[in-house]
Design an enzyme around this catalytic site. Structure first.
Site, short mmCIF file in Angstrom:
data_model
loop_
_atom_site.label_atom_id
_atom_site.label_comp_id
_atom_site.label_asym_id
_atom_site.label_seq_id
_atom_site.Cartn_x
_atom_site.Cartn_y
_atom_site.Cartn_z
N THR A 42 0.86 -1.19 0.00
CA THR A 42 0.00 0.00 0.00
C THR A 42 0.89 1.23 0.00
OG1 THR A 42 -0.18 -0.19 2.41
CG2 THR A 42 -2.00 -1.07 1.11
N VAL A 44 0.91 4.48 1.27
CA VAL A 44 1.32 5.26 2.45
C VAL A 44 2.30 4.46 3.30
CG1 VAL A 44 0.51 6.44 4.54
CG2 VAL A 44 -0.84 6.57 2.44
N CYS A 45 1.99 3.19 3.50
CA CYS A 45 2.89 2.33 4.30
C CYS A 45 4.28 2.25 3.68
CB CYS A 45 2.31 0.93 4.39
SG CYS A 45 0.69 0.83 5.15
N THR A 46 4.32 2.18 2.37
CA THR A 46 5.62 2.09 1.69
C THR A 46 6.47 3.32 2.00
OG1 THR A 46 4.62 0.77 -0.07
CG2 THR A 46 6.71 1.84 -0.57
N LEU A 49 7.64 3.21 5.84
CA LEU A 49 8.70 2.26 6.14
C LEU A 49 10.04 2.74 5.59
CD1 LEU A 49 6.79 -1.09 5.62
CD2 LEU A 49 7.77 -0.26 7.75
#
Length: 211
Positions: A42, A44-46, A49
Site C-alpha cells: 500500500t 502510504v505504508c511504503t 517504512l
C-alpha cells in the site's frame, strides 16, 4: 484488550522479516517503537517504512529499536521489501512482524472495527526499557504519520525521565523547558542554578539542563 499509558507492553512471539521475535527478549534494555501498517503493498505504508529506515541511526542514538507490523504473511513482507527499497531509495533495516493470525494486533488493540474490521489502523506505541507503554498514537489508514514527531516525543520522554522538567508546546531538542510545578523554588535552585524565568508560580521556564 485496552491498553493505557503505564501498562506493561504485552509480550509475544511472532515471525518477522528478521526471523522469529520474542518481543520482550528482543527489546532488551532498549526503548522500542512498535508501529502497525494496514496492509502490505500500500502506498502510504511504503513511504512510512522507507522514511523510518532512514531514521534508524537517529533512533539508535537514543537507544531505541524500531519494529513494524502488518497483518499480511511473511512471504508478502519479503516481496514488499524490494518495492520499498526501489521506490524509497532505502532498504528495510529493522524487523517487520507478520501477523496474519492477528495475535499481536489483538493484544495491542490495533484493529478498530468501525474503521475497518480486517486491517490494522496506524498505531504507534513507544515503550521504555522497563517495558512500560509511555506514549500511544492512532492514525487512520489514509493518513501517513510524522516520524520526526515520534523522535521528538522520545526526546521529551527521555529528558523528562532524567530531570524534573516538562516540555512545552512544540518543544524541540535544545529549547527551553518548564520546571515541574511540584518542585519548590528552594529545591529548584539546587537543580537549576542557572535560574529561570518565573512567568507564573506554576510556569517557570529554564534552559534545557542536559545541553
Amino acid at each position: 484488550m485496552t491498553l493505557r499509558l503505564g501498562d506493561t507492553a504485552p509480550d509475544f512471539t511472532q515471525d518477522s522479516t528478521e526471523g522469529p521475535i520474542s518481543f520482550h527478549e528482543w527489546a532488551g534494555d532498549s526503548w522500542v517503537v512498535l508501529f502497525s501498517h494496514p496492509k502490505d503493498f500500500t502506498p502510504v505504508c511504503t513511504t512510512e517504512l522507507g522514511y523510518t529506515a532512514k531514521l534508524v541511526p537517529e533512533f539508535a542514538k537514543r537507544n531505541v529499536k524500531v519494529i513494524g507490523l502488518s497483518v499480511d504473511p511473511l512471504d508478502d513482507h519479503k516481496s514488499w521489501v524490494g518495492d520499498i527499497q526501489e521506490t524509497q531509495g532505502q532498504a528495510l533495516n529493522f524487523p517487520l512482524l507478520a501477523d496474519p493470525d492477528r495475535k499481536v494486533s489483538d493484544l495491542y488493540d490495533m484493529i478498530h472495527p468501525n474503521a475497518n474490521d480486517t486491517l490494522t489502523v496506524r498505531s504507534v506505541f513507544i515503550i521504555d526499557p522497563n517495558k512500560k507503554i509511555r506514549l500511544m498514537l492512532t492514525y487512520p489508514a489514509s493518513t501517513g504519520r510524522n516520524f520526526d514527531e515520534i523522535l521528538r516525543t522520545i526526546d521529551s520522554l527521555q529528558l523528562t525521565d532524567g530531570y524534573k522538567v516538562a516540555t512545552p508546546v512544540n518543544w524541540k531538542q535544545g529549547e527551553d523547558v518548564i520546571i515541574v510545578p511540584s518542585l519548590s523554588n528552594e529545591d529548584a535552585k539546587k537543580l537549576f542554578p542557572q535560574g529561570w524565568d518565573e512567568q507564573k508560580p506554576y510556569l517557570r521556564v529554564t534552559k534545557q539542563p542536559n545541553v
